[in-house]
Design a protein around this motif. Structure first.
Motif, PDB file in Angstrom:
ATOM      1  N   GLY A 168       0.750  -1.145   0.149  1.00  0.00           N
ATOM      2  CA  GLY A 168       0.000  -0.105   0.093  1.00  0.00           C
ATOM      3  C   GLY A 168       0.715   1.329   0.186  1.00  0.00           C
ATOM      4  O   GLY A 168       0.501   2.474  -0.851  1.00  0.00           O
ATOM      5  N   VAL A 169       2.077   1.185   0.772  1.00  0.00           N
ATOM      6  CA  VAL A 169       2.811   2.463   0.773  1.00  0.00           C
ATOM      7  C   VAL A 169       3.451   2.805  -0.526  1.00  0.00           C
ATOM      8  O   VAL A 169       3.420   3.810  -1.025  1.00  0.00           O
ATOM      9  CB  VAL A 169       4.153   2.103   1.712  1.00  0.00           C
ATOM     10  CG1 VAL A 169       4.795   3.544   1.860  1.00  0.00           C
ATOM     11  CG2 VAL A 169       3.202   2.226   3.196  1.00  0.00           C
ATOM     12  N   ALA A 170       3.899   1.462  -1.237  1.00  0.00           N
ATOM     13  CA  ALA A 170       4.544   1.825  -2.414  1.00  0.00           C
ATOM     14  C   ALA A 170       3.574   2.256  -3.666  1.00  0.00           C
ATOM     15  O   ALA A 170       4.006   2.951  -4.432  1.00  0.00           O
ATOM     16  CB  ALA A 170       4.982   0.056  -2.936  1.00  0.00           C
ATOM     17  N   ALA A 209       2.045   6.503  -7.309  1.00  0.00           N
ATOM     18  CA  ALA A 209       1.057   7.246  -7.676  1.00  0.00           C
ATOM     19  C   ALA A 209       1.550   8.673  -7.895  1.00  0.00           C
ATOM     20  O   ALA A 209       0.858   9.687  -8.630  1.00  0.00           O
ATOM     21  CB  ALA A 209      -0.412   7.053  -7.087  1.00  0.00           C
ATOM     22  N   LEU A 210       2.253   9.146  -6.742  1.00  0.00           N
ATOM     23  CA  LEU A 210       2.871  10.546  -6.688  1.00  0.00           C
ATOM     24  C   LEU A 210       4.072  10.711  -7.150  1.00  0.00           C
ATOM     25  O   LEU A 210       4.603  11.704  -6.990  1.00  0.00           O
ATOM     26  CB  LEU A 210       2.663  10.755  -5.389  1.00  0.00           C
ATOM     27  CG  LEU A 210       1.237  10.932  -4.495  1.00  0.00           C
ATOM     28  CD1 LEU A 210       1.357  11.269  -3.058  1.00  0.00           C
ATOM     29  CD2 LEU A 210       0.170  11.781  -5.465  1.00  0.00           C
ATOM     30  N   ALA A 211       4.775   9.962  -7.913  1.00  0.00           N
ATOM     31  CA  ALA A 211       6.166   9.908  -8.488  1.00  0.00           C
ATOM     32  C   ALA A 211       6.337  10.982  -9.334  1.00  0.00           C
ATOM     33  O   ALA A 211       5.657  11.238 -10.448  1.00  0.00           O
ATOM     34  CB  ALA A 211       6.496   8.561  -9.041  1.00  0.00           C
ATOM     35  N   PRO A 212       7.301  11.921  -9.142  1.00  0.00           N
ATOM     36  CA  PRO A 212       7.461  13.098  -9.982  1.00  0.00           C
ATOM     37  C   PRO A 212       8.364  12.652 -11.084  1.00  0.00           C
ATOM     38  O   PRO A 212       8.642  13.616 -12.133  1.00  0.00           O
ATOM     39  CB  PRO A 212       8.179  14.206  -9.091  1.00  0.00           C
ATOM     40  CG  PRO A 212       9.037  13.402  -8.058  1.00  0.00           C
ATOM     41  CD  PRO A 212       8.178  12.121  -7.713  1.00  0.00           C
ATOM     42  N   ASN A 213       9.189  11.617 -11.099  1.00  0.00           N
ATOM     43  CA  ASN A 213      10.066  11.178 -12.014  1.00  0.00           C
ATOM     44  C   ASN A 213      10.297   9.815 -12.128  1.00  0.00           C
ATOM     45  O   ASN A 213       9.813   9.101 -11.213  1.00  0.00           O
ATOM     46  CB  ASN A 213      11.594  12.081 -11.778  1.00  0.00           C
ATOM     47  CG  ASN A 213      12.110  11.717 -10.664  1.00  0.00           C
ATOM     48  OD1 ASN A 213      12.117  10.594 -10.144  1.00  0.00           O
ATOM     49  ND2 ASN A 213      12.426  12.821  -9.795  1.00  0.00           N
ATOM     50  N   LEU A 214      11.305   9.419 -12.960  1.00  0.00           N
ATOM     51  CA  LEU A 214      11.436   7.908 -13.298  1.00  0.00           C
ATOM     52  C   LEU A 214      12.013   7.216 -11.931  1.00  0.00           C
ATOM     53  O   LEU A 214      12.082   6.122 -11.477  1.00  0.00           O
ATOM     54  CB  LEU A 214      12.325   7.811 -14.592  1.00  0.00           C
ATOM     55  CG  LEU A 214      12.340   6.140 -14.805  1.00  0.00           C
ATOM     56  CD1 LEU A 214      11.141   5.618 -15.229  1.00  0.00           C
ATOM     57  CD2 LEU A 214      13.233   6.152 -16.021  1.00  0.00           C
ATOM     58  N   GLY A 215      13.175   8.128 -11.550  1.00  0.00           N
ATOM     59  CA  GLY A 215      13.595   7.386 -10.349  1.00  0.00           C
ATOM     60  C   GLY A 215      12.993   7.267  -9.078  1.00  0.00           C
ATOM     61  O   GLY A 215      12.977   6.054  -8.611  1.00  0.00           O
ATOM     62  N   VAL A 216      12.052   7.966  -8.661  1.00  0.00           N
ATOM     63  CA  VAL A 216      11.120   7.966  -7.671  1.00  0.00           C
ATOM     64  C   VAL A 216      10.188   6.673  -8.027  1.00  0.00           C
ATOM     65  O   VAL A 216       9.890   5.898  -7.227  1.00  0.00           O
ATOM     66  CB  VAL A 216      10.441   9.079  -7.503  1.00  0.00           C
ATOM     67  CG1 VAL A 216       9.313   8.751  -6.060  1.00  0.00           C
ATOM     68  CG2 VAL A 216      11.127  10.262  -7.005  1.00  0.00           C
ATOM     69  N   THR A 229      -2.222   2.892 -12.329  1.00  0.00           N
ATOM     70  CA  THR A 229      -1.725   1.449 -12.364  1.00  0.00           C
ATOM     71  C   THR A 229      -1.077   1.125 -11.040  1.00  0.00           C
ATOM     72  O   THR A 229      -1.036   0.068 -10.442  1.00  0.00           O
ATOM     73  CB  THR A 229      -0.975   0.980 -13.438  1.00  0.00           C
ATOM     74  OG1 THR A 229       0.300   2.037 -13.274  1.00  0.00           O
ATOM     75  CG2 THR A 229      -1.600   1.138 -14.679  1.00  0.00           C
ATOM     76  N   PHE A 230      -0.457   2.371 -10.271  1.00  0.00           N
ATOM     77  CA  PHE A 230       0.209   2.299  -9.007  1.00  0.00           C
ATOM     78  C   PHE A 230      -0.880   2.459  -8.022  1.00  0.00           C
ATOM     79  O   PHE A 230      -0.931   1.769  -6.964  1.00  0.00           O
ATOM     80  CB  PHE A 230       1.510   3.454  -8.996  1.00  0.00           C
ATOM     81  CG  PHE A 230       2.397   3.160  -9.816  1.00  0.00           C
ATOM     82  CD1 PHE A 230       3.495   2.300  -9.249  1.00  0.00           C
ATOM     83  CD2 PHE A 230       2.696   3.410 -11.135  1.00  0.00           C
ATOM     84  CE1 PHE A 230       4.650   2.111  -9.734  1.00  0.00           C
ATOM     85  CE2 PHE A 230       3.662   2.946 -11.881  1.00  0.00           C
ATOM     86  CZ  PHE A 230       4.961   2.238 -11.200  1.00  0.00           C
TER      87      PHE A 230
END
Length: 498
Positions: free
Chosen positions: A108-110, A115-122, A191-192
């Motif tokens: 759930g945390v992942a 869903a909020l990731a700003p870039n590919l690294g996150v 999807t996340f």
């Protein structure tokens, strides 16, 4: 099939106990366990299949080429390959309940981070967390099946093992199609986000239905699995001394360096296999003299049938995941389908795989299933070589259908092989190792897809990948044909069913 002396004695004791239990009229498998077992075990495959149609939209949105977005696949499998046997061993020692709840909470945390990731690294970090989070479901399910077998005296209810395989196949059907629908409705971030409600339901079901660890009596610190007669019991004393932390650390170093090299094999990365080899030597030395090893190499080394099963899993899943990821990318970039329609093309494969698993699950033995699956993989790879960017749509659907036949046979046969070949007291870690070898195969498949496609999944790259898959399919066939222990596997499974 041959087992070690201790394993044979334990199996014999369990079956004699089972005779007494059956005579006493004990109830059968506790069906209340099925919902959390099935949901927990499918969180990994649903994240595997959804990402297959999300790679291109993610790359477009974040400005990343195919060679970089493939890290979203590799990151999850790197984490899961490492985490499955570790979490499995923890389940062997502490029982499935606590690890199941922690793992699904991490899912759930992942989901929130992704869903909020700003870039590919996150986003890659989120996939790593998803990999670790989805490690608990499948080993916990196998441990619960073994625990219920010990409680009821039914040594390995075949319908439960088949249900696990079919659930994973069903999710594989839903994954690409659901991924396409989510992308169409809310973009790739949906999807996340899907992991959040799934994780909440899994945690609630697990907290309500999974058995609590039985109380440890006296000085006995052996693991207690399965359900007690009362269903619940007071808090037990955790046998922390059984944790082989140095062994786990060396295993992690070995596997991480190996998989990092497999993801990007290049002469400049020469130090990675060197470190992996040094860690492997240290790991072997540690495990051979540890009182309670993380992986008992003496037992594993004497169990040739189980080692052969792991080798088959690596090669078989190399073929399966190369098709899942490579073929899907080609249908979008080389053939011109949308993510939703690319997901629809995968549906025939998974529908046939479900049907094959259900039908073949009623039949005992694994050798015939493995041989037929090997032949099916070879035929499907040859058919894949005939496709071009101008092929009719029905040809793509036919190739997808052809891959469904071996998929349904092989996944069920490998799972059942491990259940009957593994030491009953290490069933969760053995099941975790099966997934580890499968994910190593998937990592090789991801590397092969990246090397074949480069920046764009064109038809030439797809054909190059198909030749690699064909070679792996032939190797899988040879590993099965020359394994004489599979005949004894059928006899063991039939005896257990009786």
């Amino acid at each position: 099939m041959p087992q070690t002396g201790d394993a044979v004695r334990r199996t014999g004791d369990a079956r004699r106990t089972g005779d007494v239990v059956r005579q006493a009229g004990r109830p059968g498998f506790d069906r209340r366990l099925l919902p959390p077992m099935l949901l927990g075990s499918v969180l990994n495959p649903i994240n595997t299949t959804i990402i297959s149609v999300a790679l291109v939209p993610i790359g477009t949105a974040l400005g990343a080429p195919s060679s970089q977005t493939l890290w979203l696949i590799s990151a999850l499998y790197l984490a899961t390959s490492l985490g499955q046997p570790v979490v499995g061993r923890l389940i062997d020692i502490f029982g499935p309940r606590g690890l199941f709840l922690i793992s699904n909470g991490l899912v759930g945390v992942a989901g929130v981070i992704g869903a909020l990731a700003p870039n590919l690294g996150v986003l890659i970090v989120a996939r790593v967390l998803l990999g670790f989070g989805t490690c608990g479901g499948y080993p916990a399910a196998m441990a619960l099946v073994r625990g219920e077998a010990d409680r009821t005296g039914a040594d390995g209810p075949g319908w439960v093992l088949t249900a696990l395989a079919v659930a994973n196949q069903t999710v594989a059907v839903v994954g690409p199609l659901l991924g396409g629908l989510l992308i169409a409705a809310g973009g790739w971030r949906a999807t996340f986000a899907l992991n959040v409600p799934l994780a909440v339901v899994a945690v609630l079901l697990g907290a309500r239905r999974l058995p609590r660890p039985a109380e440890t009596a006296g000085e006995d610190t052996s693991p207690r699995r399965g359900r007690s007669d009362e269903g619940t019991s007071p808090r037990r004393r955790w046998p922390v001394a059984e944790l082989d932390l140095p062994g786990m650390g060396l295993f992690a170093a070995m596997l991480t360096c190996l998989l990092l090299f497999l993801m990007n094999p290049h002469p400049r990365e020469w130090y990675l296999p060197v470190i992996a080899a040094v860690a492997a030597a240290g790991f072997a030395a540690r495990e051979l003299r540890a009182a309670t090893p993380f992986i008992d190499l003496r037992v594993l080394g004497g169990n040739a049938p189980l080692l052969a099963t792991y080798a088959r899993a690596l090669v078989a899943y190399l073929v399966a995941y190369a098709f899942l990821f490579g073929f899907t990318q080609w249908t979008e970039q080389g053939y011109g389908l949308t993510p939703f329609h690319a997901g629809l093309v995968q549906v025939p494969m998974f529908l046939l795989a479900i049907g094959v698993s259900i039908v073949s699950g009623r039949r005992k033995g694994v050798r015939g299933k493995l041989l037929a699956g090997a032949a099916g993989q070879i035929v499907a790879c040859l058919a894949m070589l005939t496709l071009t960017g101008h092929s009719p749509l029905w040809a793509l659907l036919l190739v997808s259908l052809l891959f469904g036949f071996p998929q349904g046979l092989i996944s069920l046969a490998l799972q059942n092989s491990v259940y009957f070949q593994a030491d009953p007291e290490r069933i969760a870690s053995s099941a975790g190792l099966l997934r580890t070898f499968a994910y190593i195969g998937s990592m090789i498949a991801s590397s092969a897809a990246g090397a074949s496609f480069g920046r764009r999944a064109d038809t030439g790259g797809m054909h190059h990948l198909a030749w690699i898959m064909l070679a792996a399919g032939v190797l899988y066939l040879l590993l099965t044909v020359f394994d004489r222990t599979l005949g004894r596997a059928a006899a063991t499974e039939s005896g257990a069913a009786r």
